[in-house]
Design an enzyme around this catalytic site. Structure first.
Site, PDB file in Angstrom:
ATOM      1  N   HIS A  79     -27.514 -64.357  46.374  1.00  0.00           N
ATOM      2  CA  HIS A  79     -28.774 -64.509  47.105  1.00  0.00           C
ATOM      3  C   HIS A  79     -29.834 -65.202  46.252  1.00  0.00           C
ATOM      4  O   HIS A  79     -30.433 -66.201  46.669  1.00  0.00           O
ATOM      5  CB  HIS A  79     -29.270 -63.127  47.554  1.00  0.00           C
ATOM      6  CG  HIS A  79     -30.588 -63.135  48.257  1.00  0.00           C
ATOM      7  ND1 HIS A  79     -30.706 -62.989  49.621  1.00  0.00           N
ATOM      8  CD2 HIS A  79     -31.862 -63.266  47.797  1.00  0.00           C
ATOM      9  CE1 HIS A  79     -31.982 -63.046  49.964  1.00  0.00           C
ATOM     10  NE2 HIS A  79     -32.710 -63.201  48.869  1.00  0.00           N
ATOM     11  N   GLU A  80     -30.070 -64.649  45.074  1.00  0.00           N
ATOM     12  CA  GLU A  80     -31.129 -65.211  44.239  1.00  0.00           C
ATOM     13  C   GLU A  80     -30.808 -66.629  43.792  1.00  0.00           C
ATOM     14  O   GLU A  80     -31.709 -67.462  43.644  1.00  0.00           O
ATOM     15  CB  GLU A  80     -31.399 -64.306  43.038  1.00  0.00           C
ATOM     16  CG  GLU A  80     -31.970 -62.942  43.395  1.00  0.00           C
ATOM     17  CD  GLU A  80     -33.213 -63.010  44.276  1.00  0.00           C
ATOM     18  OE1 GLU A  80     -33.989 -63.984  44.156  1.00  0.00           O
ATOM     19  OE2 GLU A  80     -33.413 -62.090  45.089  1.00  0.00           O
ATOM     20  N   HIS A 116     -31.938 -69.114  46.334  1.00  0.00           N
ATOM     21  CA  HIS A 116     -33.320 -69.544  46.059  1.00  0.00           C
ATOM     22  C   HIS A 116     -33.316 -70.592  44.944  1.00  0.00           C
ATOM     23  O   HIS A 116     -34.051 -71.592  45.002  1.00  0.00           O
ATOM     24  CB  HIS A 116     -34.169 -68.357  45.606  1.00  0.00           C
ATOM     25  CG  HIS A 116     -34.559 -67.407  46.683  1.00  0.00           C
ATOM     26  ND1 HIS A 116     -35.191 -67.786  47.843  1.00  0.00           N
ATOM     27  CD2 HIS A 116     -34.426 -66.053  46.755  1.00  0.00           C
ATOM     28  CE1 HIS A 116     -35.434 -66.714  48.590  1.00  0.00           C
ATOM     29  NE2 HIS A 116     -34.977 -65.653  47.951  1.00  0.00           N
ATOM     30  N   HIS A 127     -32.444 -73.959  46.123  1.00  0.00           N
ATOM     31  CA  HIS A 127     -33.575 -74.514  46.877  1.00  0.00           C
ATOM     32  C   HIS A 127     -34.601 -75.134  45.926  1.00  0.00           C
ATOM     33  O   HIS A 127     -35.190 -76.180  46.214  1.00  0.00           O
ATOM     34  CB  HIS A 127     -34.213 -73.386  47.698  1.00  0.00           C
ATOM     35  CG  HIS A 127     -35.037 -73.848  48.853  1.00  0.00           C
ATOM     36  ND1 HIS A 127     -35.771 -72.970  49.632  1.00  0.00           N
ATOM     37  CD2 HIS A 127     -35.282 -75.080  49.377  1.00  0.00           C
ATOM     38  CE1 HIS A 127     -36.403 -73.640  50.566  1.00  0.00           C
ATOM     39  NE2 HIS A 127     -36.128 -74.910  50.433  1.00  0.00           N
TER      40      HIS A 127
END
Length: 683
Positions: free
Chosen positions: A469-470, A473, A476
């Site tokens: 998940h992290e 980010h 991105h």
């Protein structure tokens, strides 16, 4: 000030922060000097006698304040991940100054006049799409900051902003102290029955670190549920640990957060009213992908009934398991994790502890997360031991494109510390921007339990998801390809920013990714296919709880921030009880992931009226994952398309347009319900 490490651009690779030269005493002077320099630069822009142009106003604003940006990026991460009394004092001192600094810029009538002139004539400026959005963002930011208010109202707004900032810092510091103080101290190791020897060793080490040799400490995670509740066989110990978590910030002492919360909701509501909005939710949602608080509320409300039905069904299964053991008690929140795991074992023959030997943390990172990024986007990674960090636990990697071209740096700070805020997050030390020639420098932070000395760093599959998940980010941020920093990378709406991160979680169970990282830490043997099959079959197990605790927290957040000016409550717990009761969810058994008094997302960071975003983005990412599955799954071509249409766009396009370009349709809620197995739970 010339010798301050933030005075000039870093000479390290990628302009990474020179943590080998930065001391705690450097941050506050750098930020104060940075504010002074920024205000002087802004003053020149506002006082410029030349006719406003995009270059001499908007681009000039993008270029100013670089010392402040450098210092704040490093300070924001270190003060959250490795704080101490000196840094906390600096936070408290700087909070009102930073609020006043922001107001000085956005309430400057001369500066706003220049921005408004450009906004009113934008069709004649021949701007490219990124420039047009940047101009719109500046205009909206000024208006939402109060630029159109009367002088008297602006004075009131300045006071509100200062108070909101000060009380927010106080909340964060109280919560950190309350969470540390709320740790459960155990004298008798028999009370820890059910925990692994390694976990008990870690508890003993934590106690020794706090000056209590011979005892055991279970530190609190930031969430209501605590990891040890699954393992602990002694029911009284489970109840005590749950109660410690549930009441951590409600002890009536100096760390009790409830007064700060009531103050914050009053201040925020008054600010929203001053700016022309009935509630903070109305003010906040106006600039999100959802567009309005009503849309977000309707979205959440539509999820309540199917989730409540799933919770009721799951609770019945757990009660049967308790009765089968002749437990003689009714299911309570502190029993859920333990008996859910028993039911999981019975239904799927799956013991999650069986997966941990195959999930060594650095192997998961290097051969799982990095491998997935290579397969989708062609990236490669090289560990850098020459880049200074703010703590010895941190690892740094350089990232390269498929062509071998350098892309950026990533830091990983995974282990829990008493002086680290709870949860997991991504941060940018250096934001990509073509006008500065900067490449991204990002960090991932988590709070996993550090193994005892000499033991392997084994993580749960839930923690593996957090890592993926992290790094979603992170991707991105790494793929940012903007000219201007305001629009770069993760500088997007809250209900869009969690989309790439949640999407990246899917690759944790992708067969060829899993085969590449899920290997026994001692033998190197691959995780047995039978175990993998059990994990996949149980994917929708316990979703009434896991999805429900997030939904309940989102509803609680929305209830608080939908309070009108004449409805600000006087009692935190009474308001919470009423708001949760109105959802129809089984809150007596499935409490919110965060209780009001320790809901740091909404009181101490930027998620006020925004926690729904985790569910909203879960919806849109599942729509995109369905598109992937319909078009060949994990391929370089699909990864490149996602990078081109979403991950590299920053905030240079309307979010709805970006989503529709990727999928060909508007967001649909059905894939979200299907993902969580909630379709069959509809009443």
């Amino acid at each position: 000030m010339a010798d301050n490490p933030f005075a000039a651009r870093s000479t390290l690779p990628y302009e990474a922060p020179p943590f080998d030269r930065i001391t705690d005493a450097d941050y506050q002077p750098a930020i104060e000097q940075g504010m002074a320099e920024s205000l002087a630069e802004v003053r020149k822009i506002a006082d410029n006698r030349a006719k406003p142009t995009f270059e001499n106003t908007i681009v000039a604003m993008e270029r100013q304040g670089q010392m402040l940006a450098r210092a704040q990026a490093a300070f924001g991460q270190v003060a959250q991940a490795n704080t101490n009394p000196a840094l906390q004092a600096a936070q408290s001192a700087l909070a009102p100054k930073l609020a006043a600094y922001t107001d000085t810029i956005y309430l400057d009538p001369k500066l706003f006049a220049r921005v408004k002139t450009l906004f009113d004539t934008k069709t004649s400026l021949n701007l490219n799409p990124e420039q047009a959005i940047l101009l719109d963002e500046y205009y909206k930011t000024f208006v939402r900051a109060g630029a159109q208010l009367s002088p008297a109202d602006q004075t009131s707004l300045r006071a509100l902003n200062t108070q909101i900032s000060t009380v927010g810092i106080a909340f964060r510091q109280k919560l950190l102290a309350a969470t540390k103080a709320g740790a459960m101290v155990v004298d008798d190791p028999a009370k820890l029955a059910g925990m692994t020897p390694g976990a008990i060793q870690s508890a003993a080490r934590d106690a020794t670190d706090r000056g209590m040799p011979g005892k055991y400490i279970l530190p609190l995670q930031n969430t209501t549920a605590q990891p040890a509740l699954e393992a602990l066989s002694d029911r009284a110990t489970r109840e005590t640990l749950f109660t410690k978590s549930w009441t951590r910030a409600e002890q009536g002492d100096a760390n009790d957060t409830r007064a700060s919360i009531l103050r914050l909701i009053d201040l925020r509501t008054r600010k929203a009213n001053l700016l022309g909005y009935k509630t903070w939710a109305d003010y906040s949602l106006a600039e999100q992908m959802a567009k309005s608080a009503d849309v977000a509320r309707d979205f959440l409300n539509a999820l309540d009934a199917p989730t409540a039905a799933a919770q009721g069904r799951e609770a019945g299964e757990l009660q049967k398991a308790i009765d089968a053991e002749q437990g003689g008690f009714k299911l309570a929140p502190w029993d859920w994790a333990r008996y859910a795991e028993k039911v999981r074992k019975a239904k799927y023959d799956l013991d999650l502890n069986d997966t941990k030997p195959y999930l060594e943390i650095w192997n998961v990172l290097e051969n799982g997360i990095f491998f997935a990024a290579h397969e989708l986007y062609g990236l490669s990674f090289k560990r850098r031991t020459d880049i200074p960090t703010y703590h010895p636990d941190i690892r740094v990697y350089e990232v390269f494109e498929a062509s071998g071209k350098p892309l950026g740096l990533t830091y990983f700070d995974y282990w829990k510390r008493d002086n680290k805020s709870g949860g997991a997050w991504m941060n940018s030390f250096v934001r990509q921007a073509k006008i500065f020639g900067t490449k991204p420098v990002i960090s991932n932070t988590a709070n996993f339990t550090k193994p005892a000395a000499g033991q392997p760093g084994l993580v749960t599959f839930g923690e593996v998801r957090t890592m993926f998940h992290e790094f979603g980010h992170g991707l991105h941020g790494l793929f940012a390809d903007q000219t201007y920093p305001t629009l770069s990378g993760t500088a997007v709406a809250r209900d869009f920013v969690e989309f790439p991160s949640q999407f990246n979680e899917h690759w944790a169970l992708e067969p060829r990714v899993l085969a590449h990282y899920a290997r026994h830490y001692q033998t190197g043997a691959a995780m047995p296919q039978a175990l993998i099959d059990k994990i996949k079959r149980s994917e929708t197990f316990n979703q009434g709880y896991s999805f429900g605790e997030t939904l309940t927290a989102a509803q609680l957040d929305m209830a608080w921030h939908s309070v009108p000016a004449n409805g600000v409550p006087r009692d935190v717990d009474a308001f919470e009880t009423k708001a949760l009761g109105e959802t129809g969810l089984k809150v007596g058994l499935v409490p919110p992931r965060y209780r009001t008094s320790y809901f740091a997302h909404i009181w101490g960071s930027g998620y006020a009226a925004g926690y729904y975003a985790y569910l909203w983005t879960d919806m849109i990412q599942q729509n995109v994952y369905d598109w992937f599955q319909q078009h060949g799954g994990m391929t370089r071509a699909n990864g490149q398309r996602f990078r081109d249409l979403v991950l590299s766009r920053g905030h240079t396009q309307d979010y709805g347009v970006m989503f529709r370009t990727m999928t060909g349709h508007d967001p649909e809620v059905a894939p979200l319900l299907r993902k969580h197995g909630l379709e069959s739970a509809k009443p």
